[in-house]
Write a protein that holds these residues in place. Structure first.
Motif, PDB file in Angstrom:
ATOM      1  N   ALA A 184       0.827  -1.214   0.000  1.00 38.15           N
ATOM      2  CA  ALA A 184       0.000   0.000   0.000  1.00 38.15           C
ATOM      3  C   ALA A 184       0.857   1.259   0.000  1.00 38.15           C
ATOM      4  CB  ALA A 184      -0.942  -0.012   1.202  1.00 38.15           C
ATOM      5  N   GLN A 185       1.886   1.286   0.833  1.00 40.54           N
ATOM      6  CA  GLN A 185       2.734   2.473   0.920  1.00 40.54           C
ATOM      7  C   GLN A 185       3.525   2.704  -0.360  1.00 40.54           C
ATOM      8  OE1 GLN A 185       4.983   1.693   4.529  1.00 40.54           O
ATOM      9  NE2 GLN A 185       3.472   2.776   5.795  1.00 40.54           N
ATOM     10  N   ARG A 186       4.028   1.628  -0.966  1.00 35.98           N
ATOM     11  CA  ARG A 186       4.819   1.766  -2.188  1.00 35.98           C
ATOM     12  C   ARG A 186       3.971   2.170  -3.389  1.00 35.98           C
ATOM     13  NH1 ARG A 186       6.343  -2.528  -4.035  1.00 35.98           N
ATOM     14  NH2 ARG A 186       5.617  -4.094  -2.530  1.00 35.98           N
ATOM     15  N   HIS A 187       2.684   1.780  -3.385  1.00 38.18           N
ATOM     16  CA  HIS A 187       1.816   2.054  -4.530  1.00 38.18           C
ATOM     17  C   HIS A 187       0.794   3.159  -4.255  1.00 38.18           C
ATOM     18  CE1 HIS A 187       3.179  -1.305  -7.101  1.00 38.18           C
ATOM     19  NE2 HIS A 187       3.355  -1.959  -5.966  1.00 38.18           N
ATOM     20  N   GLY A 188       0.903   3.803  -3.123  1.00 39.21           N
ATOM     21  CA  GLY A 188       0.013   4.919  -2.821  1.00 39.21           C
ATOM     22  C   GLY A 188      -1.434   4.520  -2.616  1.00 39.21           C
ATOM     23  N   VAL A 189      -1.651   3.366  -1.997  1.00 40.29           N
ATOM     24  CA  VAL A 189      -3.003   2.879  -1.734  1.00 40.29           C
ATOM     25  C   VAL A 189      -3.403   3.290  -0.322  1.00 40.29           C
ATOM     26  CG1 VAL A 189      -4.511   0.857  -1.662  1.00 40.29           C
ATOM     27  CG2 VAL A 189      -2.575   0.918  -3.267  1.00 40.29           C
ATOM     28  N   PRO A 190      -4.549   3.941  -0.142  1.00 43.67           N
ATOM     29  CA  PRO A 190      -4.911   4.501   1.173  1.00 43.67           C
ATOM     30  C   PRO A 190      -5.130   3.476   2.279  1.00 43.67           C
ATOM     31  CG  PRO A 190      -6.256   5.464  -0.590  1.00 43.67           C
ATOM     32  CD  PRO A 190      -5.516   4.317  -1.186  1.00 43.67           C
ATOM     33  N   LYS A 191      -5.691   2.294   1.949  1.00 44.03           N
ATOM     34  CA  LYS A 191      -6.084   1.352   2.999  1.00 44.03           C
ATOM     35  C   LYS A 191      -5.467  -0.020   2.756  1.00 44.03           C
ATOM     36  CE  LYS A 191     -10.647   3.564   3.366  1.00 44.03           C
ATOM     37  NZ  LYS A 191     -12.115   3.336   3.317  1.00 44.03           N
ATOM     38  N   PHE A 192      -5.211  -0.722   3.847  1.00 42.51           N
ATOM     39  CA  PHE A 192      -4.676  -2.081   3.746  1.00 42.51           C
ATOM     40  C   PHE A 192      -5.237  -2.928   4.879  1.00 42.51           C
ATOM     41  CE2 PHE A 192      -1.724   0.642   6.026  1.00 42.51           C
ATOM     42  CZ  PHE A 192      -1.426  -0.078   7.168  1.00 42.51           C
ATOM     43  N   TYR A 193      -5.411  -4.216   4.577  1.00 40.17           N
ATOM     44  CA  TYR A 193      -6.032  -5.136   5.523  1.00 40.17           C
ATOM     45  C   TYR A 193      -5.304  -6.481   5.527  1.00 40.17           C
ATOM     46  CZ  TYR A 193     -10.078  -1.956   5.164  1.00 40.17           C
ATOM     47  OH  TYR A 193     -10.911  -0.864   5.177  1.00 40.17           O
ATOM     48  N   ALA A 194      -5.515  -7.240   6.596  1.00 40.19           N
ATOM     49  CA  ALA A 194      -5.034  -8.623   6.665  1.00 40.19           C
ATOM     50  C   ALA A 194      -6.204  -9.600   6.615  1.00 40.19           C
ATOM     51  CB  ALA A 194      -4.237  -8.850   7.943  1.00 40.19           C
ATOM     52  N   ASP A 195      -7.418  -9.084   6.539  1.00 36.10           N
ATOM     53  CA  ASP A 195      -8.621  -9.904   6.534  1.00 36.10           C
ATOM     54  C   ASP A 195      -9.457  -9.554   5.309  1.00 36.10           C
ATOM     55  OD1 ASP A 195     -11.684 -10.206   7.331  1.00 36.10           O
ATOM     56  OD2 ASP A 195     -10.542 -11.638   8.531  1.00 36.10           O
ATOM     57  N   ALA A 196      -9.784 -10.557   4.498  1.00 39.20           N
ATOM     58  CA  ALA A 196     -10.522 -10.315   3.259  1.00 39.20           C
ATOM     59  C   ALA A 196     -11.920  -9.758   3.532  1.00 39.20           C
ATOM     60  CB  ALA A 196     -10.620 -11.600   2.454  1.00 39.20           C
TER      61      ALA A 196
END
Length: 330
Positions: A50-62
């Motif tokens: 997420a940080q490398r691609h500029g994605v605002p949100k990230f999760y470990a659970d689908a």
């Protein structure tokens, strides 16, 4: 069937190697499309992506990603054995799905996915993305225009050493675990090739297949041979072997007609060689940096109600049934 007339805000389930270049960045390059969230079971890896691609949100659970109210479309990029479950979760949440190839592990699973799409009145598109590339559109045009006359024979050879440069390498090497991939390396590469054959020549009328494990390096086939008979008396002969010497490496396909032939590679170069009585002509085409971008563009249009499905589950089922023949022969 639901229609999304606004921006398609994507969430990716499984932001691994395929998403780094082939697909992930393309979601932000297509009109009316944004990548807003990613998921990976390892939260640190999801955060890093997420940080490398500029994605605002990230999760470990689908489930958290699917239930994110900002996410209105889901891209499933996990290994095939989990596609069916994630597809149902996404469709049940009212979100259209773009699912990686191979679409799942076998045709019975595809049929269940088709039933889910109808049950939840959803939209599903499959990542047989080579349909969107200039190379294969040009080949289809040459065939349809009968530049090589009536097609008689198609010869395909995919010969690779045990560690191949055209296959994505991962730490767990799930591609050679049939419980996860559905088969061996044939299941990783052949969906692209078999789908293009179907896309150009239609549903095969007859299918013959044989698979074997010659190298005994893992518990899956490393040799697969497929013969298809299409309508109009067109015959296909394909060999996939992942246990040859480096010097024997080949990635070639030749479409032979009664007035000429078309030669090309599926994975290495974007060049077509046309051979007719008039001589040899070469078409130099380019693969986009993010190779799935043209296909994703068409998927977004489909999700927004602006175009047809670039590859449906029904179409993917044709390819999977051919692959099942090889699996059943092993």
């Amino acid at each position: 069937m639901k229609k999304n007339s606004g921006t398609v805000n994507w969430g990716i389930i499984g932001c691994g190697d395929v998403c780094e270049v082939k697909s992930g960045p393309a979601f932000n390059k297509v009109d009316s499309s944004n990548l807003v969230a990613v998921m990976r079971r390892n939260l640190d890896k999801a955060k890093d992506f997420a940080q490398r691609h500029g994605v605002p949100k990230f999760y470990a659970d689908a489930a958290e990603l699917i239930n994110d109210t900002e996410v209105n479309a889901v891209y499933i990029a996990t290994p095939p054995s989990s596609h069916e479950a994630y597809l149902e979760m996404s469709l049940k949440a009212g979100k259209p799905v773009y699912v990686e190839k191979p679409v799942t592990v076998n045709s019975v699973s595809v049929e269940r996915m088709m039933e889910m799409e109808k049950r939840y009145d959803g939209k599903v598109s499959v990542a047989h993305y080579r349909r969107g590339l200039p190379l294969f559109n040009k080949i289809k045009q040459l065939v349809n225009d009968e530049v090589i006359g009536k097609v008689k024979l198609i010869l395909l050879r995919t010969l690779q050493p045990p560690v191949s440069k055209i296959i994505t390498q991962t730490e767990d090497n799930w591609r050679i675990n049939p419980e996860i991939s559905g088969g061996g390396l044939f299941h990783d590469l052949s969906p692209h090739q078999l789908d293009i054959m179907y896309w150009i020549f239609g549903t095969p009328q007859q299918v013959y297949a044989q698979a074997a494990n010659q190298g005994k390096l893992y518990n899956a086939p490393d040799l697969t041979m497929v013969q298809l008979v299409f309508s109009n008396d067109i015959y296909f002969d394909g060999v996939w072997n992942f246990n040859v010497a480096e010097t024997a490496t080949s990635d070639s396909c030749e479409i032979i007609g009664d007035k000429g032939s078309i030669r090309f590679s599926f994975f290495r170069i974007s060049t077509i060689e046309l051979i007719t009585e008039a001589g040899r002509e070469t078409f130099e085409l380019e693969y986009p940096v993010n190779i799935q971008q043209p296909h994703i563009h068409n998927v977004v249009k489909f999700f927004r109600g602006e175009g047809s499905n670039p590859c449906s589950l029904e179409e993917a089922l044709v390819t999977m049934k051919v692959m099942d023949k090889a699996t059943d022969s092993f």
